[in-house]
Design a protein around this motif. Structure first.
Motif, mmCIF file in Angstrom:
data_model
loop_
_atom_site.group_PDB
_atom_site.id
_atom_site.type_symbol
_atom_site.label_atom_id
_atom_site.label_comp_id
_atom_site.label_asym_id
_atom_site.label_seq_id
_atom_site.Cartn_x
_atom_site.Cartn_y
_atom_site.Cartn_z
ATOM 1 N N GLU A 8 -22.727 7.272 -7.808
ATOM 2 C CA GLU A 8 -21.767 8.077 -7.058
ATOM 3 C C GLU A 8 -20.895 7.209 -6.157
ATOM 4 N N VAL A 9 -21.521 6.272 -5.439
ATOM 5 C CA VAL A 9 -20.761 5.396 -4.551
ATOM 6 C C VAL A 9 -19.849 4.475 -5.355
ATOM 7 N N ARG A 10 -20.348 3.964 -6.478
ATOM 8 C CA ARG A 10 -19.543 3.076 -7.310
ATOM 9 C C ARG A 10 -18.289 3.780 -7.813
ATOM 10 N N LEU A 11 -18.428 4.992 -8.296
ATOM 11 C CA LEU A 11 -17.270 5.732 -8.801
ATOM 12 C C LEU A 11 -16.261 6.004 -7.696
ATOM 13 N N ARG A 12 -16.753 6.342 -6.510
ATOM 14 C CA ARG A 12 -15.846 6.637 -5.404
ATOM 15 C C ARG A 12 -15.096 5.389 -4.956
ATOM 16 N N LEU A 13 -15.813 4.271 -4.810
ATOM 17 C CA LEU A 13 -15.171 3.049 -4.331
ATOM 18 C C LEU A 13 -14.172 2.505 -5.344
ATOM 19 N N ARG A 14 -14.530 2.540 -6.604
ATOM 20 C CA ARG A 14 -13.609 1.979 -7.591
ATOM 21 C C ARG A 14 -12.340 2.818 -7.706
ATOM 22 N N SER A 15 -12.438 4.130 -7.487
ATOM 23 C CA SER A 15 -11.242 4.971 -7.527
ATOM 24 C C SER A 15 -10.352 4.737 -6.317
ATOM 25 N N GLU A 16 -10.943 4.292 -5.196
ATOM 26 C CA GLU A 16 -10.170 4.038 -3.985
ATOM 27 C C GLU A 16 -9.516 2.668 -3.983
ATOM 28 N N LEU A 17 -10.064 1.721 -4.737
ATOM 29 C CA LEU A 17 -9.615 0.332 -4.663
ATOM 30 C C LEU A 17 -8.127 0.150 -4.947
ATOM 31 N N PRO A 18 -7.551 0.708 -6.038
ATOM 32 C CA PRO A 18 -6.123 0.483 -6.277
ATOM 33 C C PRO A 18 -5.241 0.956 -5.131
ATOM 34 N N GLY A 19 -5.578 2.090 -4.516
ATOM 35 C CA GLY A 19 -4.789 2.596 -3.403
ATOM 36 C C GLY A 19 -4.859 1.701 -2.182
ATOM 37 N N VAL A 20 -6.053 1.165 -1.900
ATOM 38 C CA VAL A 20 -6.216 0.263 -0.761
ATOM 39 C C VAL A 20 -5.379 -0.998 -0.959
ATOM 40 N N LEU A 21 -5.457 -1.589 -2.154
ATOM 41 C CA LEU A 21 -4.680 -2.798 -2.425
ATOM 42 C C LEU A 21 -3.183 -2.522 -2.341
ATOM 43 N N SER A 22 -2.774 -1.361 -2.824
ATOM 44 C CA SER A 22 -1.357 -1.004 -2.782
ATOM 45 C C SER A 22 -0.867 -0.888 -1.339
ATOM 46 N N GLN A 23 -1.651 -0.229 -0.477
ATOM 47 C CA GLN A 23 -1.251 -0.083 0.922
ATOM 48 C C GLN A 23 -1.225 -1.425 1.636
ATOM 49 N N CYS A 24 -2.031 -2.371 1.172
ATOM 50 C CA CYS A 24 -2.057 -3.709 1.787
ATOM 51 C C CYS A 24 -1.009 -4.637 1.200
ATOM 52 N N GLY A 25 -0.332 -4.219 0.141
ATOM 53 C CA GLY A 25 0.649 -5.082 -0.497
ATOM 54 C C GLY A 25 0.027 -6.295 -1.147
ATOM 55 N N THR A 26 -1.194 -6.147 -1.668
ATOM 56 C CA THR A 26 -1.950 -7.267 -2.237
ATOM 57 C C THR A 26 -2.275 -6.980 -3.695
ATOM 58 N N CYS A 27 -2.172 -8.009 -4.540
ATOM 59 C CA CYS A 27 -2.619 -7.839 -5.924
ATOM 60 C C CYS A 27 -4.088 -8.230 -6.017
ATOM 61 N N GLY A 28 -4.753 -7.764 -7.045
ATOM 62 C CA GLY A 28 -6.187 -8.007 -7.178
ATOM 63 C C GLY A 28 -6.563 -8.414 -8.581
ATOM 64 N N LEU A 29 -7.624 -9.211 -8.674
ATOM 65 C CA LEU A 29 -8.206 -9.608 -9.955
ATOM 66 C C LEU A 29 -9.692 -9.291 -9.867
ATOM 67 N N ILE A 30 -10.160 -8.356 -10.694
ATOM 68 C CA ILE A 30 -11.533 -7.877 -10.597
ATOM 69 C C ILE A 30 -12.303 -8.205 -11.866
ATOM 70 N N VAL A 31 -13.462 -8.828 -11.698
ATOM 71 C CA VAL A 31 -14.353 -9.152 -12.819
ATOM 72 C C VAL A 31 -15.267 -7.968 -13.081
#
Length: 357
Positions: free
Chosen positions: A171-194
């Protein structure tokens, strides 16, 4: 605008490895501003090594690593990790146990640097009010959010995430992964996830780079990977499809399960082909004398996922089938596997090692 990360002709091997054993082979990859790119592949394919090269923890044997147009690693140049402006989020959080949440979040700031971004990130990530708690007083999800806040507080151009959700409950994994793109977008940062989870990569990433044995097979949008896999391995690993031996004939593609029409132009090659067929393209009919048998099944909520073994044309195969709920075939039941009428398949040159999949 300069690309935050650009890898050109990257080769890498570890010192203790044999001279011809490469961890990465001629990898070319770039990240665009604001996007989230997934590194997907089986264990040992070079995903984490690629992250370590960008961060500066490893040096390439050949090739160039550039960040925002500036060369940071090559045969003639080397910039240490602390000068690259890269944020890192690890699988095991790597928080400082003797520092509270606020001190962890601010750790990457220089002396006298404004800490308002740290406060904003803690609020954005749902950690407001927990600033004075130590890592052992936080849940796993809160610790991973804190690790992300610490990585983003200095304002890096890129943040690297090494399987950040693998230690969390579903449950926590699904919630956090769905939030990650929005957080990076608001920070103006690109991400590389393994990740080694195709579903996770396709769900949250703008593009997905698929690696196998140190080679980059394809980097494309999730839709392109699903609709136009570049290699048989991409289709098998990402789509969990079935690979069947096939032969080209004037009337179509002949496989042990029947005839198919190719979904795209057939690449020039010899007579032998690998045919990619989706799990939904197969059906199973019970028959005590059939050449196929049910190895296992999983209940997915709206359908069953079956693993079926069969002996076709003297060749053992293991197939994945997605069948409707009314299908009720216990383990060991024998039967026949048929192609769904009208199914089209993708065709690739033969030669892939099926045992490695």
């Amino acid at each position: 605008m300069q690309e935050p990360v650009q890898l050109s002709g990257i080769w890498h091997r570890y010192p203790q490895a044999a001279p011809d054993t490469w961890t990465l082979r001629d990898v070319n990859l770039s990240l665009q501003p604001g996007e989230l790119v997934g590194l997907l592949g089986p264990s040992g394919c070079g995903k984490t090594t690629l992250l370590r090269l960008i961060a500066g923890f490893e040096r390439p044997a050949r090739g160039v690593v550039a960040m925002e147009g500036r060369e940071v690693a090559s045969s003639s140049r080397w910039l240490p990790p602390e000068r690259r402006g890269v944020g890192m989020v690890f699988q095991d959080y790597a928080l400082f146990p003797h520092l509270d949440a606020w001190q962890n979040a601010c750790f990457g700031l220089r002396r006298g640097q404004d800490s308002s971004r740290a406060a904003w990130l803690l609020e954005l990530l749902g950690l407001q009010g927990l600033e004075r708690r130590y890592p052992h007083e936080l849940s796993g999800g809160q610790r991973q959010r804190l690790a992300l806040a610490r990585a983003l507080t200095p304002g890096p151009a890129v943040v690297l995430l090494d399987e950040p959700f693998s230690n969390l409950d579903v449950e926590v994994r699904l919630r956090l992964r769905s939030e990650l793109p929005g957080v990076l977008s608001q920070c103006g940062t690109c991400g590389l996830i393994v990740t080694h989870d195709p579903e996770e990569a396709l769900a949250i990433c703008d593009r997905v780079a698929v690696l196998r044995d140190g080679e980059l097979h394809q980097c494309a949008s999730p839709r392109q990977l699903v609709e136009q896999p570049a290699t048989a391995f991409v289709g098998r690993f990402v789509l969990q499809g079935n690979l069947l031996p096939g032969r080209i004939r004037p009337e179509g593609v002949q496989t042990p399960l029947g005839w198919l029409q190719p979904a795209s132009a057939i690449p020039p090659c010899s007579d032998g082909m690998e045919v990619l067929v989706s799990p939904q393209a197969l059906q199973f009919t019970a028959d005590p004398n059939g050449p196929a048998w049910v190895l296992s099944r999983e209940f997915l909520g709206r359908e069953w996922l079956y693993q079926v073994g069969c002996q076709l044309e003297g060749q053992p195969l293991q197939l994945r089938l997605r069948l409707p709920l009314e299908a009720d075939h216990p383990r060991g039941q024998r039967g026949h596997v048929q192609l769904v009428s009208g199914e089209r398949a993708r065709v690739f040159p033969a030669g892939i090692d099926l045992t490695a999949l």
